[in-house]
Design an enzyme around this catalytic site. Sequence first.
Site, PDB file in Angstrom:
ATOM      1  CD  GLU A   1      -2.191  -0.923   5.176  1.00 51.58           C
ATOM      2  OE1 GLU A   1      -1.104  -0.452   5.522  1.00 51.58           O
ATOM      3  OE2 GLU A   1      -3.279  -0.498   5.613  1.00 51.58           O
TER       4      GLU A   1
ATOM      5  CB  CYS B   1       4.713   0.505  -0.969  1.00 52.62           C
ATOM      6  SG  CYS B   1       5.097  -0.816   0.161  1.00 52.62           S
TER       7      CYS B   1
HETATM    8  P1  NAD Z   1      -2.979  -1.481  -8.227  1.00 52.90           P
HETATM    9  O1  NAD Z   1      -3.698  -0.504  -7.388  1.00 52.90           O
HETATM   10  O2  NAD Z   1      -2.953  -1.252  -9.689  1.00 52.90           O
HETATM   11  O3  NAD Z   1      -3.580  -2.948  -8.029  1.00 52.90           O
HETATM   12  C1  NAD Z   1      -3.615  -3.585  -6.756  1.00 52.90           C
HETATM   13  C2  NAD Z   1      -4.680  -4.680  -6.776  1.00 52.90           C
HETATM   14  O4  NAD Z   1      -5.959  -4.087  -6.891  1.00 52.90           O
HETATM   15  C3  NAD Z   1      -4.549  -5.624  -7.957  1.00 52.90           C
HETATM   16  O5  NAD Z   1      -4.909  -6.919  -7.550  1.00 52.90           O
HETATM   17  C4  NAD Z   1      -5.578  -5.096  -8.926  1.00 52.90           C
HETATM   18  O6  NAD Z   1      -6.055  -6.087  -9.786  1.00 52.90           O
HETATM   19  C5  NAD Z   1      -6.667  -4.633  -7.988  1.00 52.90           C
HETATM   20  N1  NAD Z   1      -7.551  -3.608  -8.528  1.00 52.90           N
HETATM   21  C6  NAD Z   1      -7.280  -2.658  -9.438  1.00 52.90           C
HETATM   22  N2  NAD Z   1      -8.380  -1.915  -9.686  1.00 52.90           N
HETATM   23  C7  NAD Z   1      -9.376  -2.396  -8.897  1.00 52.90           C
HETATM   24  C8  NAD Z   1     -10.730  -2.049  -8.679  1.00 52.90           C
HETATM   25  N3  NAD Z   1     -11.304  -1.036  -9.314  1.00 52.90           N
HETATM   26  N4  NAD Z   1     -11.443  -2.756  -7.797  1.00 52.90           N
HETATM   27  C9  NAD Z   1     -10.880  -3.785  -7.135  1.00 52.90           C
HETATM   28  N5  NAD Z   1      -9.584  -4.155  -7.296  1.00 52.90           N
HETATM   29  C10 NAD Z   1      -8.844  -3.473  -8.161  1.00 52.90           C
HETATM   30  O7  NAD Z   1      -1.483  -1.571  -7.639  1.00 52.90           O
HETATM   31  P2  NAD Z   1      -0.220  -2.332  -8.241  1.00 52.90           P
HETATM   32  O8  NAD Z   1       0.298  -1.569  -9.411  1.00 52.90           O
HETATM   33  O9  NAD Z   1      -0.487  -3.787  -8.391  1.00 52.90           O
HETATM   34  O10 NAD Z   1       0.806  -2.198  -7.021  1.00 52.90           O
HETATM   35  C11 NAD Z   1       1.603  -1.079  -6.811  1.00 52.90           C
HETATM   36  C12 NAD Z   1       0.991  -0.160  -5.772  1.00 52.90           C
HETATM   37  O11 NAD Z   1       0.819  -0.850  -4.541  1.00 52.90           O
HETATM   38  C13 NAD Z   1       1.889   1.028  -5.430  1.00 52.90           C
HETATM   39  O12 NAD Z   1       1.107   2.164  -5.276  1.00 52.90           O
HETATM   40  C14 NAD Z   1       2.513   0.617  -4.106  1.00 52.90           C
HETATM   41  O13 NAD Z   1       2.954   1.709  -3.332  1.00 52.90           O
HETATM   42  C15 NAD Z   1       1.384  -0.112  -3.463  1.00 52.90           C
HETATM   43  N6  NAD Z   1       1.832  -1.030  -2.426  1.00 52.90           N
HETATM   44  C16 NAD Z   1       1.582  -0.709  -1.121  1.00 52.90           C
HETATM   45  C17 NAD Z   1       2.020  -1.556  -0.100  1.00 52.90           C
HETATM   46  C18 NAD Z   1       1.766  -1.218   1.332  1.00 52.90           C
HETATM   47  O14 NAD Z   1       1.922  -2.096   2.182  1.00 52.90           O
HETATM   48  N7  NAD Z   1       1.352  -0.005   1.676  1.00 52.90           N
HETATM   49  C19 NAD Z   1       2.704  -2.718  -0.421  1.00 52.90           C
HETATM   50  C20 NAD Z   1       2.943  -3.016  -1.761  1.00 52.90           C
HETATM   51  C21 NAD Z   1       2.500  -2.174  -2.759  1.00 52.90           C
END
Ligand code: NAD
Length: 514
Positions: free
Chosen positions: A286, A320
């Site tokens: 997501e 998001c």
């Molecule tokens: P992010 O992508 O930086 O990190 C999300 C998670 O993924 C964290 O736990 C991070 O440690 C992990 N991660 C990062 N790189 C990784 C890799 N290479 N392999 C495995 N895991 C990895 O996102 P963020 O800054 O924490 O959150 C904000 C983002 O999340 C925004 O883009 C927002 O739109 C999105 N978001 C989407 C929803 C939805 O339901 N669609 C809900 C909340 C947030």
Amino acid sequence: MIPPYRPEPLSDFTQPAVAAAFQEAITAVGAELGQRYPMRIGGKQVTGAASIPSINPSRPDQVVGYACRGSLAEAEAAVQAAQAAFPAWSRTPADVRARILFKAAAIMRRRRHELSAWISYEVGKNWPEADADTAEAIDFLEYYGRQMLRLAAPQELPPIPGEENHLVYLPLGVGVVHSPFNFPLAILTGMTAAAVVTGNTVVVKPSVEAPVVAAKLFEILEEAGLPEGVANLLYADPAEVGDFLTTHPEVRFINFTGSRDVGCYIYETAARLQPGQTFLRRVIAEMGGKDAIIVDGTADLSAAAEGIVTSAFGFSGQKCSACSRAIITADVYDKLLEEVVDRTRALRIGPATERETQVGPVSAARFQQKVLSYIEIGRGEGQLVTGGRPLPGGYYVEPTIFAGVHPDARIAQEEIFGPVLAFIKADDFDQALEIANGTVYGLTGSVYSRNRAHLEKARREFRVGNLYFNRKCTGALVGAQPFGGADLSGTDAKAGGPDYLRLFTRVQTVVERL
Ligand code: NAD
């Protein structure tokens, strides 16, 4: 008897007793800052070699806590612990698993303001936003517990003479949960609870921005009776352990919520078969949004202005579902812009833990830098009408509005994830809808209009997962408004909906000749 699911009511801070209780929690949690938080692997506390400080974004000289950091060895240990716990947990009756979620919800209710206070300190949510985060976590536990009972009940199949048919939902195995920072309790709880209530076991690797809230969830799951090894808490740098977990031969699914680039990368990496791998790894991803609110000339402009400001600047635009594009028909563009700017200038910015604050900081220094760099880009793409500056004392960015933005501008196409709103003028409603659909994302959208034909056209053609009419585009309620996006906003998982748990199961049909 389990009563029907009802979303948890939000706290009413206009009630003096409620506000006083919340203030008390803020004070009490303030006295507990700076502690160390171990990982939890196979029921044991594991400290690791280094620690990750969690910083209060409202006051960066304050450390909320130190998370003990693991590396590949701890990641492997966590997968092994989950693997060891799987046989017994997958055979545990569904109602027993569901009851652990209901118990966890009850504990959360008792600790509600305390949990919200931790959220406020750790990621900078103001009181109502933090409270809503905790309420949503409770909702996920209550809702998924009930959904599991539904899935576990005998499924109706047409009778076939001479044969008895059954359809059962079975767990997949070991999974990994990667949660984002912005709903540090709600999304982490929902992603974890759905995976375990269906009988899987997991490695949970929360955002590095929100490890302390994750530790609180684990305290609660343990107290609720979740057996050792069913959920394992791993604090680690995703750059170090991400690929290892994504391609691990014993990891059957990845439950990811976060940014588009990371989600797409995991989706691709997880799909590749590893030597000896005998299953297709499932990915629930997501991702981000570039959400729009459309307003036409028939709309209630005050309601639209309020909805835009709340959707754009609530939690500093770090949802998001946040509105980052206001697409307005030319006949009301100037009037609405003026009203939105006036309301935006009146927002009270300050430390998230203070009662009066409407807009807190963004959650980390790197997010502040990213938002400011987009504001610089925006100066070349539109007219800055309000905001645009960082403010001292924390990771603050003024709520910022650019007017006259072209639909293809970078600030109208790329997810900024901060308090930056692009105003875009459309000739008419049809063009507004075309502009709204003109990004790679499809998460949330809203239309303010009294024109029935416009609303019906949007119903058919506005390509988003969550579409709202005459209300803000944030704040989906678990159960009532299942949440998730289309296109590059994700895999359409619909968290908080009746189809979500299915994603963590495989379905078996059993036929016995009588
Ligand atoms: P992010 O992508 O930086 O990190 C999300 C998670 O993924 C964290 O736990 C991070 O440690 C992990 N991660 C990062 N790189 C990784 C890799 N290479 N392999 C495995 N895991 C990895 O996102 P963020 O800054 O924490 O959150 C904000 C983002 O999340 C925004 O883009 C927002 O739109 C999105 N978001 C989407 C929803 C939805 O339901 N669609 C809900 C909340 C947030």
